[in-house]
Design an enzyme around this catalytic site. Structure first.
Site, PDB file in Angstrom:
ATOM      1  N   GLY A  40       0.835  -1.192   0.000  1.00 33.07           N
ATOM      2  CA  GLY A  40       0.000   0.000   0.000  1.00 33.07           C
ATOM      3  C   GLY A  40       0.870   1.242   0.000  1.00 33.07           C
ATOM      4  O   GLY A  40       2.050   1.185   0.369  1.00 33.07           O
TER       5      GLY A  40
ATOM      6  N   GLN B  46       3.036   9.957   1.397  1.00 28.03           N
ATOM      7  CA  GLN B  46       4.337   9.271   1.398  1.00 28.03           C
ATOM      8  C   GLN B  46       5.180   9.626   0.178  1.00 28.03           C
ATOM      9  O   GLN B  46       6.386   9.375   0.171  1.00 28.03           O
ATOM     10  CB  GLN B  46       4.142   7.756   1.456  1.00 28.03           C
ATOM     11  CG  GLN B  46       3.532   7.278   2.764  1.00 28.03           C
ATOM     12  CD  GLN B  46       3.423   5.773   2.788  1.00 28.03           C
ATOM     13  OE1 GLN B  46       2.459   5.216   2.295  1.00 28.03           O
ATOM     14  NE2 GLN B  46       4.418   5.101   3.336  1.00 28.03           N
TER      15      GLN B  46
ATOM     16  N   CYS C  78       6.303   0.175   7.619  1.00 30.53           N
ATOM     17  CA  CYS C  78       5.890   1.312   6.793  1.00 30.53           C
ATOM     18  C   CYS C  78       7.073   1.746   5.953  1.00 30.53           C
ATOM     19  O   CYS C  78       8.188   1.860   6.465  1.00 30.53           O
ATOM     20  CB  CYS C  78       5.424   2.457   7.686  1.00 30.53           C
ATOM     21  SG  CYS C  78       4.875   3.904   6.755  1.00 30.53           S
ATOM     22  N   LEU C  79       6.817   1.973   4.658  1.00 27.86           N
ATOM     23  CA  LEU C  79       7.891   2.408   3.763  1.00 27.86           C
ATOM     24  C   LEU C  79       8.479   3.746   4.199  1.00 27.86           C
ATOM     25  O   LEU C  79       9.606   4.073   3.837  1.00 27.86           O
ATOM     26  CB  LEU C  79       7.361   2.508   2.325  1.00 27.86           C
ATOM     27  CG  LEU C  79       6.906   1.181   1.688  1.00 27.86           C
ATOM     28  CD1 LEU C  79       6.129   1.445   0.407  1.00 27.86           C
ATOM     29  CD2 LEU C  79       8.094   0.278   1.418  1.00 27.86           C
TER      30      LEU C  79
ATOM     31  N   HIS D 119      -4.139   1.402   8.082  1.00 27.50           N
ATOM     32  CA  HIS D 119      -2.790   1.982   8.077  1.00 27.50           C
ATOM     33  C   HIS D 119      -2.709   3.119   7.052  1.00 27.50           C
ATOM     34  O   HIS D 119      -2.189   4.203   7.348  1.00 27.50           O
ATOM     35  CB  HIS D 119      -1.782   0.866   7.743  1.00 27.50           C
ATOM     36  CG  HIS D 119      -0.358   1.298   7.652  1.00 27.50           C
ATOM     37  ND1 HIS D 119       0.627   0.834   8.503  1.00 27.50           N
ATOM     38  CD2 HIS D 119       0.280   2.150   6.797  1.00 27.50           C
ATOM     39  CE1 HIS D 119       1.792   1.383   8.178  1.00 27.50           C
ATOM     40  NE2 HIS D 119       1.619   2.182   7.131  1.00 27.50           N
ATOM     41  N   GLU D 120      -3.261   2.884   5.853  1.00 31.69           N
ATOM     42  CA  GLU D 120      -3.177   3.897   4.780  1.00 31.69           C
ATOM     43  C   GLU D 120      -4.048   5.109   5.087  1.00 31.69           C
ATOM     44  O   GLU D 120      -3.641   6.251   4.849  1.00 31.69           O
ATOM     45  CB  GLU D 120      -3.612   3.292   3.441  1.00 31.69           C
ATOM     46  CG  GLU D 120      -2.738   2.170   2.926  1.00 31.69           C
ATOM     47  CD  GLU D 120      -1.268   2.491   2.914  1.00 31.69           C
ATOM     48  OE1 GLU D 120      -0.882   3.676   2.784  1.00 31.69           O
ATOM     49  OE2 GLU D 120      -0.475   1.558   3.062  1.00 31.69           O
TER      50      GLU D 120
ATOM     51  N   HIS E 241      -2.458   7.494   7.302  1.00 34.93           N
ATOM     52  CA  HIS E 241      -1.474   8.385   6.656  1.00 34.93           C
ATOM     53  C   HIS E 241      -2.140   9.689   6.200  1.00 34.93           C
ATOM     54  O   HIS E 241      -1.514  10.748   6.223  1.00 34.93           O
ATOM     55  CB  HIS E 241      -0.847   7.703   5.431  1.00 34.93           C
ATOM     56  CG  HIS E 241       0.354   6.856   5.746  1.00 34.93           C
ATOM     57  ND1 HIS E 241       1.489   7.343   6.344  1.00 34.93           N
ATOM     58  CD2 HIS E 241       0.599   5.541   5.519  1.00 34.93           C
ATOM     59  CE1 HIS E 241       2.385   6.373   6.479  1.00 34.93           C
ATOM     60  NE2 HIS E 241       1.862   5.256   5.992  1.00 34.93           N
TER      61      HIS E 241
HETATM   62 NI    NI Z   1       2.838   3.414   5.922  1.00 35.43          NI
END
Ligand code: NI
Length: 177
Positions: A46, A51, A106-107, A148-149, A152
């Protein structure tokens, strides 16, 4: 195809509440396509627009149910195809009281994972990439990725929701988003 740069904490863009999308024109379509390419390249399950330093309410998710361990263990189950979701201005309109703990990465938070409590089931109302309304029911890992997304877009990072964060061992694989 363009791979966008993924920003990391403590970049302040990750902490902003993202703006609603109102323009579904060419620039927005390009952003969505580039986000999908960037997610696949990372690779991640995702990616939220903040991000890639774009403070707009859009997330992309690509996930197959058999990424989930329980299903993988059942050899008789044929491999589930990956499903791509593009959610614009998403809102969680229903959530189960039942919560479940799981390990997330998380990226935008390199080299860490953490244990986070999430709703087991949710219903999300959103627009698709062309602005048409859609409603999705999700459970398990997919519900976790959605939560999670969507966090963000509110400037929330998973590490805000847990005290249990650690550096993963080399053999500890966690889907990132
Ligand atoms: Ni993330």
């Amino acid at each position: 195809m363009a791979i966008l740069d993924i920003i990391s904490v403590p970049d302040p863009i990750l902490r902003r509440k993202a703006r609603k999308v109102t323009d579904f024109g060419k620039d927005f379509q390009m952003l969505v396509t580039n986000m999908i390419d960037t997610m696949r390249d990372a690779p991640g399950v995702g990616l939220a627009a903040p991000q890639v330093a774009v403070s707009q309410r859009v997330v992309v998710i690509e996930y197959a149910e058999d990424d989930e361990e329980e299903v993988e263990e059942n050899a008789d189950t044929p491999a589930a195809p990956k499903k791509l979701y593009v959610l614009v201005n998403p809102e969680i309109i229903e959530k189960s009281e039942e919560m479940v703990l799981g390990i997330e990465g998380c990226l935008s938070v390199p080299d860490l994972v953490g244990e986070v409590d999430r709703h087991e089931r949710i219903t999300v109302k959103a627009l698709n990439r062309h602005g048409q309304p859609t409603k999705i029911k999700a459970e398990g890992w997919l519900a976790r990725i959605f939560q999670h997304e969507i966090d963000h877009l509110e400037g929330i990072i998973y590490t805000d929701r847990t005290d249990k964060v650690w550096k993963p061992r080399d053999d500890e694989e966690t889907p990132l988003d």
